[in-house]
Design a protein around this motif. Structure first.
Motif, PDB file in Angstrom:
ATOM      1  N   ASN A  14       0.784  -1.242   0.000  1.00 12.71           N
ATOM      2  CA  ASN A  14       0.000   0.000   0.000  1.00 12.71           C
ATOM      3  C   ASN A  14       0.810   1.283   0.000  1.00 12.71           C
ATOM      4  O   ASN A  14       0.250   2.364  -0.139  1.00 12.71           O
ATOM      5  CB  ASN A  14      -0.944   0.005   1.214  1.00 12.71           C
ATOM      6  CG  ASN A  14      -2.149  -0.884   0.975  1.00 12.71           C
ATOM      7  OD1 ASN A  14      -2.598  -1.028  -0.154  1.00 12.71           O
ATOM      8  ND2 ASN A  14      -2.644  -1.502   2.022  1.00 12.71           N
ATOM      9  N   CYS A  15       2.134   1.168   0.167  1.00 14.96           N
ATOM     10  CA  CYS A  15       2.980   2.361   0.290  1.00 14.96           C
ATOM     11  C   CYS A  15       2.874   3.220  -0.978  1.00 14.96           C
ATOM     12  O   CYS A  15       2.858   2.722  -2.101  1.00 14.96           O
ATOM     13  CB  CYS A  15       4.425   1.939   0.514  1.00 14.96           C
ATOM     14  SG  CYS A  15       5.549   3.339   0.682  1.00 14.96           S
ATOM     15  N   THR A  16       2.793   4.532  -0.786  1.00 15.05           N
ATOM     16  CA  THR A  16       2.785   5.448  -1.931  1.00 15.05           C
ATOM     17  C   THR A  16       4.039   6.313  -1.958  1.00 15.05           C
ATOM     18  O   THR A  16       4.153   7.239  -2.764  1.00 15.05           O
ATOM     19  CB  THR A  16       1.547   6.369  -1.896  1.00 15.05           C
ATOM     20  OG1 THR A  16       1.505   7.010  -0.618  1.00 15.05           O
ATOM     21  CG2 THR A  16       0.276   5.585  -2.122  1.00 15.05           C
ATOM     22  N   GLY A  17       4.981   6.054  -1.056  1.00 13.91           N
ATOM     23  CA  GLY A  17       6.246   6.796  -1.055  1.00 13.91           C
ATOM     24  C   GLY A  17       6.097   8.165  -0.426  1.00 13.91           C
ATOM     25  O   GLY A  17       4.979   8.672  -0.272  1.00 13.91           O
ATOM     26  N   PRO A  18       7.223   8.801  -0.072  1.00 13.94           N
ATOM     27  CA  PRO A  18       7.189  10.102   0.608  1.00 13.94           C
ATOM     28  C   PRO A  18       6.467  11.175  -0.213  1.00 13.94           C
ATOM     29  O   PRO A  18       5.824  12.060   0.338  1.00 13.94           O
ATOM     30  CB  PRO A  18       8.669  10.462   0.771  1.00 13.94           C
ATOM     31  CG  PRO A  18       9.419   9.190   0.592  1.00 13.94           C
ATOM     32  CD  PRO A  18       8.595   8.309  -0.284  1.00 13.94           C
TER      33      PRO A  18
ATOM     34  N   ASP B  87      10.395  -1.992  -0.082  1.00 14.71           N
ATOM     35  CA  ASP B  87      11.007  -1.148   0.934  1.00 14.71           C
ATOM     36  C   ASP B  87      10.062   0.015   1.282  1.00 14.71           C
ATOM     37  O   ASP B  87      10.260   1.133   0.838  1.00 14.71           O
ATOM     38  CB  ASP B  87      12.346  -0.624   0.377  1.00 14.71           C
ATOM     39  CG  ASP B  87      13.115   0.124   1.438  1.00 14.71           C
ATOM     40  OD1 ASP B  87      12.858  -0.104   2.644  1.00 14.71           O
ATOM     41  OD2 ASP B  87      13.959   0.961   1.065  1.00 14.71           O
ATOM     42  N   PRO B  88       9.011  -0.288   2.066  1.00 15.66           N
ATOM     43  CA  PRO B  88       8.011   0.755   2.357  1.00 15.66           C
ATOM     44  C   PRO B  88       8.642   1.968   3.027  1.00 15.66           C
ATOM     45  O   PRO B  88       9.557   1.829   3.839  1.00 15.66           O
ATOM     46  CB  PRO B  88       7.015   0.062   3.293  1.00 15.66           C
ATOM     47  CG  PRO B  88       7.707  -1.161   3.794  1.00 15.66           C
ATOM     48  CD  PRO B  88       8.697  -1.561   2.751  1.00 15.66           C
ATOM     49  N   CYS B  89       8.117   3.156   2.679  1.00 14.67           N
ATOM     50  CA  CYS B  89       8.784   4.401   3.079  1.00 14.67           C
ATOM     51  C   CYS B  89       8.645   4.704   4.560  1.00 14.67           C
ATOM     52  O   CYS B  89       9.506   5.330   5.166  1.00 14.67           O
ATOM     53  CB  CYS B  89       8.231   5.564   2.261  1.00 14.67           C
ATOM     54  SG  CYS B  89       6.527   6.001   2.718  1.00 14.67           S
ATOM     55  N   GLY B  90       7.539   4.272   5.178  1.00 10.87           N
ATOM     56  CA  GLY B  90       7.354   4.539   6.598  1.00 10.87           C
ATOM     57  C   GLY B  90       6.793   5.916   6.902  1.00 10.87           C
ATOM     58  O   GLY B  90       6.530   6.229   8.061  1.00 10.87           O
ATOM     59  N   VAL B  91       6.603   6.760   5.867  1.00 10.76           N
ATOM     60  CA  VAL B  91       6.120   8.119   6.142  1.00 10.76           C
ATOM     61  C   VAL B  91       4.804   8.461   5.431  1.00 10.76           C
ATOM     62  O   VAL B  91       4.126   9.417   5.804  1.00 10.76           O
ATOM     63  CB  VAL B  91       7.181   9.198   5.799  1.00 10.76           C
ATOM     64  CG1 VAL B  91       8.398   9.053   6.694  1.00 10.76           C
ATOM     65  CG2 VAL B  91       7.580   9.126   4.333  1.00 10.76           C
ATOM     66  N   CYS B  92       4.437   7.684   4.397  1.00 10.95           N
ATOM     67  CA  CYS B  92       3.191   8.005   3.692  1.00 10.95           C
ATOM     68  C   CYS B  92       1.993   7.648   4.588  1.00 10.95           C
ATOM     69  O   CYS B  92       2.156   7.014   5.629  1.00 10.95           O
ATOM     70  CB  CYS B  92       3.116   7.256   2.364  1.00 10.95           C
ATOM     71  SG  CYS B  92       2.888   5.477   2.549  1.00 10.95           S
ATOM     72  N   THR B  93       0.801   8.030   4.143  1.00 13.71           N
ATOM     73  CA  THR B  93      -0.397   7.804   4.965  1.00 13.71           C
ATOM     74  C   THR B  93      -0.574   6.311   5.284  1.00 13.71           C
ATOM     75  O   THR B  93      -0.801   5.928   6.433  1.00 13.71           O
ATOM     76  CB  THR B  93      -1.652   8.311   4.226  1.00 13.71           C
ATOM     77  OG1 THR B  93      -1.383   9.640   3.779  1.00 13.71           O
ATOM     78  CG2 THR B  93      -2.854   8.297   5.129  1.00 13.71           C
ATOM     79  N   SER B  94      -0.458   5.460   4.246  1.00  8.82           N
ATOM     80  CA  SER B  94      -0.658   4.025   4.466  1.00  8.82           C
ATOM     81  C   SER B  94       0.333   3.485   5.483  1.00  8.82           C
ATOM     82  O   SER B  94      -0.033   2.761   6.414  1.00  8.82           O
ATOM     83  CB  SER B  94      -0.503   3.262   3.147  1.00  8.82           C
ATOM     84  OG  SER B  94      -1.600   3.519   2.316  1.00  8.82           O
ATOM     85  N   CYS B  95       1.617   3.804   5.282  1.00 10.34           N
ATOM     86  CA  CYS B  95       2.651   3.288   6.188  1.00 10.34           C
ATOM     87  C   CYS B  95       2.403   3.741   7.624  1.00 10.34           C
ATOM     88  O   CYS B  95       2.431   2.929   8.555  1.00 10.34           O
ATOM     89  CB  CYS B  95       4.032   3.749   5.740  1.00 10.34           C
ATOM     90  SG  CYS B  95       4.674   2.842   4.319  1.00 10.34           S
ATOM     91  N   THR B  96       2.153   5.034   7.811  1.00  7.99           N
ATOM     92  CA  THR B  96       2.018   5.539   9.178  1.00  7.99           C
ATOM     93  C   THR B  96       0.758   4.979   9.841  1.00  7.99           C
ATOM     94  O   THR B  96       0.768   4.670  11.024  1.00  7.99           O
ATOM     95  CB  THR B  96       1.990   7.082   9.221  1.00  7.99           C
ATOM     96  OG1 THR B  96       1.073   7.542   8.233  1.00  7.99           O
ATOM     97  CG2 THR B  96       3.360   7.666   8.932  1.00  7.99           C
TER      98      THR B  96
END
Ligand SMILES: [Zn+2]
Length: 568
Positions: free
Chosen positions: A63-67, A76-85
């Motif tokens: 689901n990651c959409t990147g920073p 390698d999910p970004c950890g900062v996009c809406t999905s990741c957070t």
């Protein structure tokens, strides 16, 4: 400090942060970066090993959409996009975890399936994670099966289980399976070391080693225990404090026990047990430390170069290794392991502990163990291992339940069903079988008897293991000749029961004659051949799966685990 601080803080949020599961990380990572997606994944492994963690990272990857909000599916999910957070903070509407241990019924699953029909809120996919999936009821599984077979485009399933054996084969066959492995104590220790350095917590090597072992392969447990130990030790991790907290036993005390046992000195051994009780060690901890020491002693005896010369514990083990013979080490190890299960059976666990250790002394020392002559030709185990079987109770000969001759309302059949029959499975017919049709006839009859429950125990065994090699209608009553290899099965009692069942089932008088020999075509062999045929078909189906092919093609070490595929 809460006991969950470290475990939560250091929970891996990316595949690259996962320790000790490189095989899973690599396979999943490559599949994701190449866009090869499966619609259901199964993660197996013991508790606390990372099944939920890997599931969450997978959900973020999907689901990651990147920073900058333009990224696609990634390893390698970004950890900062809406999905990741949202997934990291446990408030994502697209990632749902269901704990089947507490929500195992059909209602929970129906609810989940209903939610599956809605499109994802923010991400590309809804990811449903069912933890401890083997605990779902059969009805719940069946309700899930259809969605699992044909899920909507936007839905991915992740099942996790500590017990894949209990999963329905139909569910297993629809999932791409990954086995997470328990971590080696050294791996846990090294990771703990890195965490403690980062946290500026002072520690002893001995304390790390104790925690690494106590975690039993689970990083989550290792971090939780470290948290508790830090609280217990007022901010530091010291050997003695960790030992006390775990109820663990000092290696030196375990070594004293081994010395007393090796010297056959019961008095010294009991004194040592008393001292351990005084010290507050748990009896189970004593046996565990003893087993660990014995394992290192066995290594010292067989592969001395595998010991760590810089490790004080290994040095102890090496010096003790000469005190006991190799088979005595094995015997004592086995008693220490199995003895742990006995401790709770006694109100005083220390009394139980002393019994376990006295049992070892009850065995004569190696030199004096007589090798029972009748065991010699077949039993190549060392004398002490043979002695293990000596005190075992004799195997009980369980009498086969008698088959009651209750007249069942069976329609009289004047003729044996004609062969061949349409649904008879292909089977190897042995060349010595005079008439292949007899094999099929026998197969049909035995299956019918079995389905009606007309044969049981040894009579059933006889029917399945025998080959029908001749029918002589010219005699009165007609004689059916069965060939049976086993002397035991050719007993008159078993023959009479089978004969009675046949007469009743067929409505014909007949006499069974049993002859010794290799029967060739039997019901048991036909059943085995049919099972093998279905297994081969199931394996061919899995081999043909494009995702499996891609994985196998990509990784030199990837292979289908024999026996892991089961026909639906
Ligand atoms: Zn992201």
């Amino acid at each position: 400090m809460s006991s969950q601080v470290l475990a939560r803080k250091y929970r891996p949020r990316k595949f690259s942060e996962m320790v000790g599961q490189a095989h899973v990380v690599q396979a999943l990572g490559n599949a994701l970066s190449q866009g090869r997606l499966h619609h259901a994944y199964l993660f197996t492994g013991t508790r606390g090993i990372g099944k939920t963690t890997v599931s969450r990272i997978l959900a973020k990857s999907l689901n990651c959409t990147g920073p900058d909000g333009t990224g696609g599916i990634t390893a390698d999910p970004c950890g900062v996009c809406t999905s990741c957070t949202e997934i990291d903070a446990d408030r994502s509407l697209d990632y749902v975890e269901l704990d089947a241990a507490s929500n195992r019924g059909i209602d929970e699953v129906r609810d989940l399936i209903e939610r599956a029909t809605y499109k994802p809120a923010t991400g590309r996919f809804k990811v449903f994670m069912i933890d401890e999936a083997h605990q779902l009821t059969k009805d719940a599984f069946n309700a899930l099966l259809k969605t699992l077979e044909e899920p909507p485009e936007h839905l991915k399933f992740v099942l996790a289980t500590t017990d894949p054996e209990k999963m329905l084969p139909t569910v297993l066959s629809r999932c791409l399976q990954f086995n997470l492995r328990p971590m080696a104590p050294d791996t846990v220790r090294e990771h703990l070391r890195a965490v403690l350095v980062a946290e500026h917590v002072a520690f002893d090597e001995g304390a790390l080693r104790l925690l690494g072992r106590a975690a039993r392969g689970s990083m989550r447990d290792a971090l939780s225990l470290a948290d508790q130990a830090i609280a217990y030790g007022a901010g530091t991790l010291r050997d003695e404090a960790v030992r006390q907290m775990l109820g663990a036993v000092d290696r030196a005390r375990a070594a004293s026990l081994v010395q007393a046992l090796a010297a056959r000195d019961a008095k010294a051994m009991l004194a040592e047990v008393d001292a351990l009780r005084e010290h507050g060690a748990s009896a189970s901890g004593v046996l565990e430390e003893l087993a660990l020491l014995l394992q290192r002693m066995a290594v010292a005896q067989t592969v001395p170069e595998a010991l760590d010369a810089s490790d004080a514990d290994d040095a102890d083990a090496a010096s003790l290794a000469t005190a006991l013979a190799a088979d005595e080490v094995q015997l004592l190890y086995s008693m220490a392991l199995h003895g742990r299960a006995e401790l709770s059976l006694m109100s005083d666990e220390y009394a139980a502990l002393s019994m376990v250790l006295l049992r070892f002394l009850a065995f004569p020392s190696e030199a004096a163990v007589p090798v029972r002559p009748e065991l010699k030709p077949r039993d190549n185990r060392p004398p002490a291992a043979q002695a293990l079987r000596a005190p075992a109770p004799p195997a009980l000969a369980v009498p086969a339940p008698p088959v009651l001759a209750v007249p069942a309302p069976t329609p009289a059949v004047s003729r044996v069903p004609a062969a061949p029959l349409a649904n008879v499975p292909a089977a190897a017919v042995a060349p010595d079988s005079a008439d292949p049709a007899l094999g099929e006839r026998w197969f049909e009859i035995v299956k019918a008897l079995d389905q009606r429950g007309a044969i049981a125990a040894m009579a059933r065994e006889l029917a399945c293991s025998a080959g029908l090699v001749g029918v002589d209608d010219s005699r009165t009553p007609p004689v059916w000749r069965l060939r049976v290899a086993s002397d035991t099965l050719r007993a008159d009692a078993h023959r009479d029961r089978l004969q009675a069942a046949l007469v009743q089932h067929l409505g014909l008088p007949l006499r069974l004659e049993l002859e010794p020999g290799e029967p060739g075509d039997t019901v048991a062999r036909r059943d085995a051949a049919e099972k093998a045929r279905r297994q081969a078909a199931a394996e061919a189906l899995i081999q043909a799966d494009p995702v499996v092919q891609a994985l196998v093609g990509e990784f030199k070490t990837a292979r289908l685990v024999p026996g892991s595929i089961r026909p639906a």
